[in-house]
Write an enzyme that holds these catalytic residues in place. Structure first.
Site, PDB file in Angstrom:
ATOM      1  CE  LYS A  97      31.232  36.331  42.273  1.00  0.00           C
ATOM      2  NZ  LYS A  97      30.598  37.904  41.520  1.00  0.00           N
ATOM      3  CB  THR A 117      33.975  42.113  31.947  1.00  0.00           C
ATOM      4  OG1 THR A 117      34.259  41.948  33.174  1.00  0.00           O
ATOM      5  CG2 THR A 117      32.983  41.538  31.476  1.00  0.00           C
ATOM      6  CB  ILE A 176      27.817  40.161  32.357  1.00  0.00           C
ATOM      7  CG1 ILE A 176      30.021  39.563  32.432  1.00  0.00           C
ATOM      8  CG2 ILE A 176      26.647  39.992  33.058  1.00  0.00           C
ATOM      9  CD1 ILE A 176      29.884  38.782  33.853  1.00  0.00           C
ATOM     10  CE1 TYR A 201      37.084  35.113  40.219  1.00  0.00           C
ATOM     11  CE2 TYR A 201      35.572  34.442  41.691  1.00  0.00           C
ATOM     12  CZ  TYR A 201      35.443  34.983  40.964  1.00  0.00           C
ATOM     13  OH  TYR A 201      34.775  36.152  40.100  1.00  0.00           O
TER      14      TYR A 201
HETATM   15  P1  NAD Z   1      32.510  44.851  35.182  1.00  0.00           P
HETATM   16  O1  NAD Z   1      34.188  45.776  35.638  1.00  0.00           O
HETATM   17  O2  NAD Z   1      31.711  45.779  34.059  1.00  0.00           O
HETATM   18  O3  NAD Z   1      31.112  45.272  36.245  1.00  0.00           O
HETATM   19  C1  NAD Z   1      31.722  45.655  37.937  1.00  0.00           C
HETATM   20  C2  NAD Z   1      30.040  46.117  38.367  1.00  0.00           C
HETATM   21  O4  NAD Z   1      30.616  46.605  39.858  1.00  0.00           O
HETATM   22  C3  NAD Z   1      30.479  47.614  37.632  1.00  0.00           C
HETATM   23  O5  NAD Z   1      29.914  47.863  37.147  1.00  0.00           O
HETATM   24  C4  NAD Z   1      31.708  48.595  38.975  1.00  0.00           C
HETATM   25  O6  NAD Z   1      30.866  49.916  38.669  1.00  0.00           O
HETATM   26  C5  NAD Z   1      30.673  47.862  40.107  1.00  0.00           C
HETATM   27  N1  NAD Z   1      30.684  47.998  40.898  1.00  0.00           N
HETATM   28  C6  NAD Z   1      31.492  47.634  41.854  1.00  0.00           C
HETATM   29  N2  NAD Z   1      32.034  48.036  43.630  1.00  0.00           N
HETATM   30  C7  NAD Z   1      30.300  48.796  43.623  1.00  0.00           C
HETATM   31  C8  NAD Z   1      29.590  49.884  44.574  1.00  0.00           C
HETATM   32  N3  NAD Z   1      30.445  49.996  45.557  1.00  0.00           N
HETATM   33  N4  NAD Z   1      28.931  49.564  44.551  1.00  0.00           N
HETATM   34  C9  NAD Z   1      27.531  49.770  43.622  1.00  0.00           C
HETATM   35  N5  NAD Z   1      28.781  48.828  42.309  1.00  0.00           N
HETATM   36  C10 NAD Z   1      29.733  48.846  42.707  1.00  0.00           C
HETATM   37  O7  NAD Z   1      32.697  43.892  35.304  1.00  0.00           O
HETATM   38  P2  NAD Z   1      31.746  42.079  35.017  1.00  0.00           P
HETATM   39  O8  NAD Z   1      32.898  41.005  34.669  1.00  0.00           O
HETATM   40  O9  NAD Z   1      30.796  42.918  34.786  1.00  0.00           O
HETATM   41  O10 NAD Z   1      31.340  42.001  36.268  1.00  0.00           O
HETATM   42  C11 NAD Z   1      29.661  41.658  36.880  1.00  0.00           C
HETATM   43  C12 NAD Z   1      29.745  40.327  37.765  1.00  0.00           C
HETATM   44  O11 NAD Z   1      29.740  39.705  36.648  1.00  0.00           O
HETATM   45  C13 NAD Z   1      30.488  40.715  38.863  1.00  0.00           C
HETATM   46  O12 NAD Z   1      29.450  40.076  40.011  1.00  0.00           O
HETATM   47  C14 NAD Z   1      31.581  39.601  38.679  1.00  0.00           C
HETATM   48  O13 NAD Z   1      31.979  38.865  39.317  1.00  0.00           O
HETATM   49  C15 NAD Z   1      30.348  38.616  37.652  1.00  0.00           C
HETATM   50  N6  NAD Z   1      30.861  37.404  36.679  1.00  0.00           N
HETATM   51  C16 NAD Z   1      32.791  38.164  36.214  1.00  0.00           C
HETATM   52  C17 NAD Z   1      32.985  36.698  35.176  1.00  0.00           C
HETATM   53  C18 NAD Z   1      34.050  37.455  34.205  1.00  0.00           C
HETATM   54  O14 NAD Z   1      34.871  36.503  33.816  1.00  0.00           O
HETATM   55  N7  NAD Z   1      34.449  38.577  33.789  1.00  0.00           N
HETATM   56  C19 NAD Z   1      32.221  35.933  35.179  1.00  0.00           C
HETATM   57  C20 NAD Z   1      30.983  35.435  36.505  1.00  0.00           C
HETATM   58  C21 NAD Z   1      31.264  36.045  36.872  1.00  0.00           C
END
Ligand code: NAD
Length: 257
Positions: A164, A195, A20, A157
């Protein structure tokens, strides 16, 4: 105005092209912002460098940052201060929980797993805000990513939903603290997007399967729509909005059935 020209925005959480955070970076770049990427691990850096080249979205700086270590967060923002100076915004798009705790019953969550999910996914916003805001001398915005599982029970979840909930409440407390410095803090509650992190949630495909039938807009949300909302929340079009959790989920959250 939506123009983000000459605005320095830190984007945290790109790990690959599905992230994202990557969609946010692309839209912010298109709106004219200078992007500073923070990455976690050498693999993410390599991926970021490849993406930047292939999609022509080069950051003005890439900094390493493990959000679980305050000294690392402090170091990252010190580097940004030295290399860039003032910043105007942050996209915090970072979360983690143990895969086996994103399945089955929440009651089986371990103490370690609970702390880890809270640390990476919720506390990190507090730490980042603490070390980043001294660089936001002209005011600005902080945007984080949440999900409906922080408000309602979403099967599997589990511990991430509880993280969250803490993240969303932190958004409100931070908005209250930082408002006097003209720093706004908001969350985007995104609908499910495929993702790397999402794959960690057991039966994620099942969760998506009913979505298109039930969501008012009859489709999944597009990652670009989340990116566009981040641009809006970091721009002057949203100067009256803070402490908000904005759903970008094709309306799914309004359903009571
Ligand atoms: P993603 O795996 O691409 O991104 C998650 C990121 O967190 C990665 O870049 C990872 O390197 C980073 N991360 C993990 N541990 C870390 C640490 N110790 N220090 C620094 N960075 C760290 O997945 P995404 O889905 O793009 O997730 C991004 C955000 O969006 C998250 O907060 C996720 O919960 C939220 N989100 C995702 C969805 C979905 O359906 N994919 C929906 C709602 C919210």
């Amino acid at each position: 105005m939506l123009n983000l020209k000459n605005k320095n925005i830190v984007v945290m959480g790109v790990t690959n092209k599905w992230s994202i955070a990557w969609a946010c970076a692309k839209q912010l770049h298109e709106a004219g912002a200078n992007i500073i990427f923070s990455y976690y691990g050498e693999r993410s850096l390599r991926s970021l460098e490849k993406l930047a080249e292939s999609e022509n979205v080069t950051g003005i700086l890439n900094v390493s940052c493990d959000v679980t270590a305050d000294e690392d967060v402090e170091k990252a923002f010190n580097t940004i201060k030295e290399e860039v100076g003032i910043i105007h915004g942050i996209v915090h798009s970072v979360a983690f929980a143990k895969k086996d705790e994103l399945a089955g019953k929440y009651v089986n969550t371990t103490r370690d797993g609970y702390s880890l999910a809270q640390d990476v996914s919720a506390y990190s916003l507090v730490s980042v805000s603490k070390y980043a805001t001294p660089l936001m001398t002209e005011g600005g915005g902080i945007v984080t990513m949440s999900y409906l599982g922080g408000e309602r029970v979403v099967q599997n979840y589990n511990v991430m939903g509880v993280a969250k909930a803490a993240l969303e409440m932190s958004v409100r407390y931070l908005a209250h603290d930082l408002g006097e410095d003209n720093i706004r803090v908001n969350a985007i509650s995104a609908g499910p997007i495929k993702t790397l992190s999402a794959k960690g949630v057991s039966d994620f495909d099942k969760l998506c399967a009913g979505y298109e039938d039930r969501a008012p807009l009859k489709r999944m949300v597009k990652v670009e729509e989340v990116g566009n909302t981040a641009v809006f929340l970091l721009s002057d079009l949203s100067t009256g909005i803070t402490g908000e959790v904005m759903h970008v989920d094709c309306g799914f959250n309004i359903l009571g059935y």
